[in-house]
Design an enzyme around this catalytic site. Sequence first.
Site, PDB file in Angstrom:
ATOM      1  N   SER A  22       0.724  -1.160  -0.030  1.00  0.00           N
ATOM      2  CA  SER A  22       0.264  -0.238  -0.154  1.00  0.00           C
ATOM      3  C   SER A  22       0.702   1.231   0.178  1.00  0.00           C
ATOM      4  O   SER A  22       0.447   2.408   0.197  1.00  0.00           O
ATOM      5  CB  SER A  22      -0.789   0.145   1.104  1.00  0.00           C
ATOM      6  OG  SER A  22      -0.274  -0.410   2.506  1.00  0.00           O
ATOM      7  N   THR A 154     -40.533  24.788 -10.655  1.00  0.00           N
ATOM      8  CA  THR A 154     -40.794  23.442 -10.334  1.00  0.00           C
ATOM      9  C   THR A 154     -41.086  22.687 -11.433  1.00  0.00           C
ATOM     10  O   THR A 154     -41.642  23.282 -12.328  1.00  0.00           O
ATOM     11  CB  THR A 154     -42.216  23.241  -9.344  1.00  0.00           C
ATOM     12  OG1 THR A 154     -43.373  23.769 -10.238  1.00  0.00           O
ATOM     13  CG2 THR A 154     -42.248  24.224  -8.175  1.00  0.00           C
ATOM     14  N   HIS A 155     -40.877  21.348 -11.607  1.00  0.00           N
ATOM     15  CA  HIS A 155     -40.724  20.796 -12.720  1.00  0.00           C
ATOM     16  C   HIS A 155     -39.986  21.235 -13.972  1.00  0.00           C
ATOM     17  O   HIS A 155     -40.422  20.983 -15.090  1.00  0.00           O
ATOM     18  CB  HIS A 155     -42.264  20.290 -13.206  1.00  0.00           C
ATOM     19  CG  HIS A 155     -42.916  19.797 -11.998  1.00  0.00           C
ATOM     20  ND1 HIS A 155     -43.186  18.490 -11.809  1.00  0.00           N
ATOM     21  CD2 HIS A 155     -43.968  20.532 -10.953  1.00  0.00           C
ATOM     22  CE1 HIS A 155     -44.142  18.338 -10.663  1.00  0.00           C
ATOM     23  NE2 HIS A 155     -44.239  19.609 -10.147  1.00  0.00           N
ATOM     24  N   SER A 276     -15.223  25.121 -28.343  1.00  0.00           N
ATOM     25  CA  SER A 276     -15.369  23.904 -29.181  1.00  0.00           C
ATOM     26  C   SER A 276     -14.039  23.914 -29.906  1.00  0.00           C
ATOM     27  O   SER A 276     -13.527  24.975 -30.724  1.00  0.00           O
ATOM     28  CB  SER A 276     -16.532  23.920 -30.010  1.00  0.00           C
ATOM     29  OG  SER A 276     -16.365  22.973 -30.999  1.00  0.00           O
ATOM     30  N   LYS A 282     -18.996  28.380 -29.724  1.00  0.00           N
ATOM     31  CA  LYS A 282     -19.387  27.698 -28.538  1.00  0.00           C
ATOM     32  C   LYS A 282     -18.481  28.396 -27.416  1.00  0.00           C
ATOM     33  O   LYS A 282     -17.545  28.773 -27.413  1.00  0.00           O
ATOM     34  CB  LYS A 282     -19.022  26.358 -28.591  1.00  0.00           C
ATOM     35  CG  LYS A 282     -20.124  25.232 -29.487  1.00  0.00           C
ATOM     36  CD  LYS A 282     -21.715  25.287 -28.998  1.00  0.00           C
ATOM     37  CE  LYS A 282     -21.743  24.839 -27.747  1.00  0.00           C
ATOM     38  NZ  LYS A 282     -21.594  23.361 -28.168  1.00  0.00           N
ATOM     39  N   ASN A 284     -18.569  26.761 -23.602  1.00  0.00           N
ATOM     40  CA  ASN A 284     -19.138  25.591 -22.882  1.00  0.00           C
ATOM     41  C   ASN A 284     -19.120  25.706 -21.545  1.00  0.00           C
ATOM     42  O   ASN A 284     -18.028  26.120 -21.015  1.00  0.00           O
ATOM     43  CB  ASN A 284     -18.791  24.322 -23.267  1.00  0.00           C
ATOM     44  CG  ASN A 284     -19.156  24.161 -25.062  1.00  0.00           C
ATOM     45  OD1 ASN A 284     -20.402  24.374 -25.294  1.00  0.00           O
ATOM     46  ND2 ASN A 284     -18.259  23.388 -25.591  1.00  0.00           N
ATOM     47  N   GLU A 289     -19.786  21.318 -15.558  1.00  0.00           N
ATOM     48  CA  GLU A 289     -20.055  19.940 -15.716  1.00  0.00           C
ATOM     49  C   GLU A 289     -19.262  18.981 -15.202  1.00  0.00           C
ATOM     50  O   GLU A 289     -19.520  17.575 -15.034  1.00  0.00           O
ATOM     51  CB  GLU A 289     -19.943  19.829 -17.373  1.00  0.00           C
ATOM     52  CG  GLU A 289     -21.098  20.243 -18.307  1.00  0.00           C
ATOM     53  CD  GLU A 289     -20.733  20.602 -19.891  1.00  0.00           C
ATOM     54  OE1 GLU A 289     -21.657  20.566 -20.517  1.00  0.00           O
ATOM     55  OE2 GLU A 289     -19.570  21.008 -20.028  1.00  0.00           O
ATOM     56  N   TYR A 316      -9.802  -6.584  12.774  1.00  0.00           N
ATOM     57  CA  TYR A 316      -9.144  -5.985  11.449  1.00  0.00           C
ATOM     58  C   TYR A 316      -8.949  -7.153  10.469  1.00  0.00           C
ATOM     59  O   TYR A 316      -8.936  -8.373  10.794  1.00  0.00           O
ATOM     60  CB  TYR A 316      -7.748  -5.739  11.908  1.00  0.00           C
ATOM     61  CG  TYR A 316      -7.069  -5.254  10.841  1.00  0.00           C
ATOM     62  CD1 TYR A 316      -6.988  -3.939  10.214  1.00  0.00           C
ATOM     63  CD2 TYR A 316      -6.275  -6.166   9.958  1.00  0.00           C
ATOM     64  CE1 TYR A 316      -6.385  -3.358   9.195  1.00  0.00           C
ATOM     65  CE2 TYR A 316      -5.505  -5.510   8.572  1.00  0.00           C
ATOM     66  CZ  TYR A 316      -5.564  -4.193   8.183  1.00  0.00           C
ATOM     67  OH  TYR A 316      -4.984  -3.900   7.302  1.00  0.00           O
ATOM     68  N   GLN A 321      -7.455  -2.139   4.265  1.00  0.00           N
ATOM     69  CA  GLN A 321      -6.623  -1.433   3.546  1.00  0.00           C
ATOM     70  C   GLN A 321      -7.219  -0.631   2.447  1.00  0.00           C
ATOM     71  O   GLN A 321      -6.499   0.357   1.887  1.00  0.00           O
ATOM     72  CB  GLN A 321      -5.438  -2.005   3.063  1.00  0.00           C
ATOM     73  CG  GLN A 321      -4.220  -1.601   2.264  1.00  0.00           C
ATOM     74  CD  GLN A 321      -3.139  -2.619   2.100  1.00  0.00           C
ATOM     75  OE1 GLN A 321      -2.529  -2.792   3.029  1.00  0.00           O
ATOM     76  NE2 GLN A 321      -2.798  -2.909   0.936  1.00  0.00           N
ATOM     77  N   LYS A 324      -8.497   3.374   2.016  1.00  0.00           N
ATOM     78  CA  LYS A 324      -7.665   4.710   1.603  1.00  0.00           C
ATOM     79  C   LYS A 324      -7.970   5.368   0.243  1.00  0.00           C
ATOM     80  O   LYS A 324      -8.186   6.512   0.449  1.00  0.00           O
ATOM     81  CB  LYS A 324      -6.130   4.265   1.804  1.00  0.00           C
ATOM     82  CG  LYS A 324      -5.609   4.067   3.161  1.00  0.00           C
ATOM     83  CD  LYS A 324      -4.373   3.559   3.264  1.00  0.00           C
ATOM     84  CE  LYS A 324      -4.465   3.017   4.864  1.00  0.00           C
ATOM     85  NZ  LYS A 324      -5.397   1.759   4.826  1.00  0.00           N
TER      86      LYS A 324
HETATM   87  N1  ARG Z   1      -1.429  -1.437   5.261  1.00  0.00           N
HETATM   88  C1  ARG Z   1      -2.421  -1.729   6.163  1.00  0.00           C
HETATM   89  C2  ARG Z   1      -3.694  -0.926   6.235  1.00  0.00           C
HETATM   90  O1  ARG Z   1      -3.844  -0.062   5.467  1.00  0.00           O
HETATM   91  C3  ARG Z   1      -1.838  -1.411   7.503  1.00  0.00           C
HETATM   92  C4  ARG Z   1      -2.586  -2.278   8.591  1.00  0.00           C
HETATM   93  C5  ARG Z   1      -1.657  -3.834   8.215  1.00  0.00           C
HETATM   94  N2  ARG Z   1      -1.974  -4.492   9.416  1.00  0.00           N
HETATM   95  C6  ARG Z   1      -1.928  -6.036   9.321  1.00  0.00           C
HETATM   96  N3  ARG Z   1      -2.207  -6.628  10.419  1.00  0.00           N
HETATM   97  N4  ARG Z   1      -1.636  -6.353   8.267  1.00  0.00           N
HETATM   98  O2  ARG Z   1      -4.576  -1.560   6.688  1.00  0.00           O
END
Ligand code: ARG
Length: 459
Positions: A22, A154-155, A276, A282, A284, A289, A316, A321, A324
């Site tokens: 990661s 409205t509408h 354009s 144009k 735009n 958008e 966990y 992971q 993120k």
């Molecule tokens: N890279 C992991 C995450 O984002 C960190 C935690 C990892 N923990 C584990 N027990 N493998 O969740």
Amino acid sequence: MKLWGGRFEQAPSEVFERFSESLSFDRRLLEADVRGSQAWARALERAGILTAAECERIVTAFEEILAEAARPEFFAGASDEDIHTFVIRKLGERAGNLAEKIHTGRSRNEQVSTDMRLWLRERIDETRALLADLMEALVRHGRRYADAVVPGYTHLRRAQAVLWPHYLLAYFEMFARDTERLREARRRTNLLPLGSGALAGSGIKIDREALARELGFEGLTRNSMDAAADRDFVLDFLYAAVLIMLHLSRLAEDWILYSSDEFGWLELADAVTSGSSLMPQKKNPDSLELIRGKCGRVFGSFSSLFVTLKGLPTTYNRDLQEDKIPLFEAADEVQASLRMARVVIDSAVLKPEVALQAVERSWVVATDLAEALARAGVSFHRAHQLVGKLVLESLRRGKAPKEWTGEELAAFAPELTAELAALLEPAAGLATREIPGGTGPVAVAEALEAAERRLAELR
Ligand code: ARG
């Protein structure tokens, strides 16, 4: 480097390493990881695991790592599993064997939650500031055209006349609710998980209260298993982000329409529109958008994590992971969209005469007439019928509302009087809507002032 390995006889496959790393994205947590680790070092010192000198050395080394991080080649060639492993390796390069003590009594499960909370807390504050900027721009635009009358729809059909600032303040309210949602999300984010261990609580006597104070957390998570499993706080933010985008998208849609040739009473600045490659005429509304378009990504981020969390066994699991990228992406897009919307609003020009023409060419005063009849004692049903017939007759004769004279009105039906002709002027109808939350000029002026006071409180 790895933070584990003793019980393994074979090295991980390259495919697995690449699949599970990661660092390529969680490097954004670097500062949070270092700050959390510095505080952890001090907690270890208080718990008697590190001497004062050792703690000092670790804290200083972390400070140097942060300074070094400004260099572009900082992450070059790094193949660590994640940001936590990377930071500990960097610590080892500076503090030698001492680095091996930093992870005492700590798990990455709580560490990653801590990092996410520290990171998110800042993004929430930034997003709230951007929301306030946008709300300020709305009020500013409203002040610029304080008595402009526009059609309310409205509408998507002209319905009743409203003051332009009244329309803008509708969005002020939406963004005010978004601000509240962010405040709530922050409250639940701003809790310290450290001390929870992997899931059962740390075996080292860590003073969690002191650690929380040091990291600026308002309180402690109350259950170590929940702390390891919980990503509700991320979802809270994502939900708030979804609603911000939803509100921005509706605003964008309105303004794309209002600035089109078909409506034509709002002009977007050249600076936020594009041309354009083929059609020379144009102009735009790409900025709007794209705001509307980016909604899809933020909604996707929310549902991505929502689905990821469903059915996960307590506590966990590595699935976590996957929180993120959705979080980072949503935070980036929502902030960029808020910035963009503000520039669009500040640079847009209203054409009040064109808006007024649209108002006057339609029968937006019909409700004003019907309500006036009701105030005079006619049953509303009858009043509605009567004005409906007047509109029908008007359309048949191709006559605009203002072309009716008092005498003609009075001749149309016994309930109608010549004085009612005053209400064929949209401004007269607006004046009958002096009710809290209504579009009467006094009510709107008060609402603008109240909005300014509320903004000052938000800042
Ligand atoms: N890279 C992991 C995450 O984002 C960190 C935690 C990892 N923990 C584990 N027990 N493998 O969740």
